[in-house]
Design an enzyme around this catalytic site. Structure first.
Site, PDB file in Angstrom:
ATOM      1  N   ARG A  27     -13.601 -33.508   4.099  1.00  0.00           N
ATOM      2  CA  ARG A  27     -12.420 -33.231   4.947  1.00  0.00           C
ATOM      3  C   ARG A  27     -12.451 -34.148   6.173  1.00  0.00           C
ATOM      4  NH1 ARG A  27      -8.899 -29.026   6.879  1.00  0.00           N
ATOM      5  NH2 ARG A  27      -9.279 -28.405   9.046  1.00  0.00           N
ATOM      6  N   HIS A  86      -5.186 -27.560  12.138  1.00  0.00           N
ATOM      7  CA  HIS A  86      -5.878 -27.304  13.406  1.00  0.00           C
ATOM      8  C   HIS A  86      -4.921 -26.640  14.389  1.00  0.00           C
ATOM      9  CE1 HIS A  86      -8.997 -30.735  12.687  1.00  0.00           C
ATOM     10  NE2 HIS A  86      -9.383 -29.591  12.178  1.00  0.00           N
ATOM     11  N   LYS A 111      -6.561 -20.536   7.927  1.00  0.00           N
ATOM     12  CA  LYS A 111      -7.127 -19.489   8.769  1.00  0.00           C
ATOM     13  C   LYS A 111      -6.020 -18.620   9.353  1.00  0.00           C
ATOM     14  CE  LYS A 111     -11.341 -21.970  10.116  1.00  0.00           C
ATOM     15  NZ  LYS A 111     -12.160 -22.474  11.240  1.00  0.00           N
ATOM     16  N   HIS A 151     -16.750 -30.062   3.628  1.00  0.00           N
ATOM     17  CA  HIS A 151     -16.221 -30.207   4.978  1.00  0.00           C
ATOM     18  C   HIS A 151     -16.362 -31.655   5.465  1.00  0.00           C
ATOM     19  CE1 HIS A 151     -14.354 -27.798   8.064  1.00  0.00           C
ATOM     20  NE2 HIS A 151     -15.045 -28.428   8.995  1.00  0.00           N
ATOM     21  N   ARG A 164      -9.740 -27.245   3.502  1.00  0.00           N
ATOM     22  CA  ARG A 164     -11.037 -26.579   3.564  1.00  0.00           C
ATOM     23  C   ARG A 164     -11.404 -26.057   2.182  1.00  0.00           C
ATOM     24  NH1 ARG A 164      -7.863 -24.633   7.918  1.00  0.00           N
ATOM     25  NH2 ARG A 164      -8.648 -25.227   9.987  1.00  0.00           N
ATOM     26  N   TYR A 222     -11.825 -36.879  15.468  1.00  0.00           N
ATOM     27  CA  TYR A 222     -11.798 -37.915  14.446  1.00  0.00           C
ATOM     28  C   TYR A 222     -11.419 -39.268  15.023  1.00  0.00           C
ATOM     29  CZ  TYR A 222     -11.961 -33.736  11.617  1.00  0.00           C
ATOM     30  OH  TYR A 222     -12.334 -32.536  11.084  1.00  0.00           O
TER      31      TYR A 222
END
Length: 355
Positions: A304, A327, A224, A301, A200, A336
């Protein structure tokens, strides 16, 4: 941001989330803004106690906010409000939880925008070409400046003041060329690293030099909720990073003031003034590179997304890609696979005579 009489409760809730949920600073900031706006609306309606707020009031708030915000934003706002009232009930601030049955707006499932592999290659090739072009100009500027100095030394009838005036523009041009070259080296390294790792943009700008392990060709990423992961990168990214660190970074670091230099001493990527690069500049770099390469306009993004799709197309396992992207849910990574299937269907339709 408007303040409310409930600011103390909001502060306590955000502190609780920070201590117990490990949410990122950006998420906490967004939740605080969402709650402040929500409770400010009720305050304008005469509410003085959280116990006065009902489910119908909250549904009314959703209706008002939905006029100006996308469903994805409303989903986040609703999650923040539901979490706040659940916390308030558990901690005795309210006698009921009015948000317990507040519905989260459904978000339509859209496939992420991605570049094709050839477009991604074109994007990176143009960035690499920019580095080579600017290095050539930089070398030419140095030669010109050197030649100017030699000529001045040979001309005995010129005064020292005249020589200094003639050399000053050459030195200024050399500095400008060195800065432009350094920025092109940084930009190429950023693009290569984003595509090679799928990280990210927030993770990119927070990286330090020590996060790179060239011997294993991996980077340590803090994602995150301050969760860390190790992500591999390839040889092109390694070359771009080494060029930036050895040649470009020292040039931009010299432009920083002492205060800025001390704060950005460990930063991997620097801005034009020598400080740690911010997300806005990183995004601009990607958008500008896409325009110069003649590929569809993309964000970091989307780069990404592209990396994840191309890795899956290459045969990587879905769990491996989940780990690489950071994730928490496999469901997010599965998006994806849908992109890959859509691209396969398009290629099939173009190539197969009985499609």
């Amino acid at each position: 941001m408007s303040s409310t009489q409930f600011d103390g409760d909001i502060d306590s809730f955000v502190s609780y989330l920070k201590s117990n949920r490990g949410l990122s600073a950006n998420t906490l900031k967004a939740y605080r803004a969402d709650l402040t706006a929500c409770l400010h609306l009720f305050e304008l309606r005469g509410v003085t106690d959280l116990n006065e707020i009902t489910l119908d009031d909250l549904r009314s708030w959703v209706a008002v906010e939905s006029r100006d915000h996308a469903r994805s934003s409303m989903a986040r706002k609703t999650v923040a409000v539901r979490g706040f009232f659940a916390w308030a009930y558990e901690h005795g601030l309210t006698t009921t939880d009015p948000a317990a049955t507040l519905m989260t707006p459904s978000i339509p499932s859209t496939l992420p925008a991605v570049l094709t592999e050839s477009q991604a290659e074109q994007l990176l090739d143009v960035a690499e070409h920019a580095v080579a072009t600017n290095q050539y100009k930089d070398d030419g500027g140095a030669a010109a400046a050197s030649g100017s100095g030699k000529a001045a030394g040979k001309t005995a009838d010129k005064s020292a003041d005249t020589v200094n005036r003639s050399e000053a523009p050459a030195r200024a041009d050399k500095r400008d060329n060195a800065r432009v070259t350094a920025e092109s080296q940084r930009n190429a390294a950023i693009l290569e690293l984003l595509y090679a790792t799928g990280i990210r943009v927030a993770e990119l700008v927070s990286m330090d030099i020590a996060d790179i392990d060239f011997s294993n060709r991996t980077i340590k990423v803090t994602g995150k909720g301050n969760k860390q992961r190790v992500v591999p990168f390839g040889l092109p990214a390694q070359r771009a990073l080494e060029t930036w660190l050895e040649q470009g970074r020292p040039v931009l670091a010299r432009t920083a003031t002492d205060a800025v230099k001390s704060r950005a001493a460990n930063a991997l990527f620097l801005g034009a003034r020598g400080g740690r690069i911010d997300q806005r500049i990183a995004r601009d770099i990607v958008h500008r590179a896409a325009r110069e390469a003649g590929v569809p306009d993309i964000s970091p993004h989307a780069l990404r997304h592209s990396a994840a799709t191309h890795i899956l197309d290459g045969g990587a396992d879905l769990r491996e890609v989940q780990e690489m992207l950071g994730h928490s849910s496999l469901k997010t990574t599965q998006r994806y696979t849908h992109v890959s299937i859509e691209q396969l269907k398009n290629r099939y339709g173009q190539a197969f005579p009985r499609a």
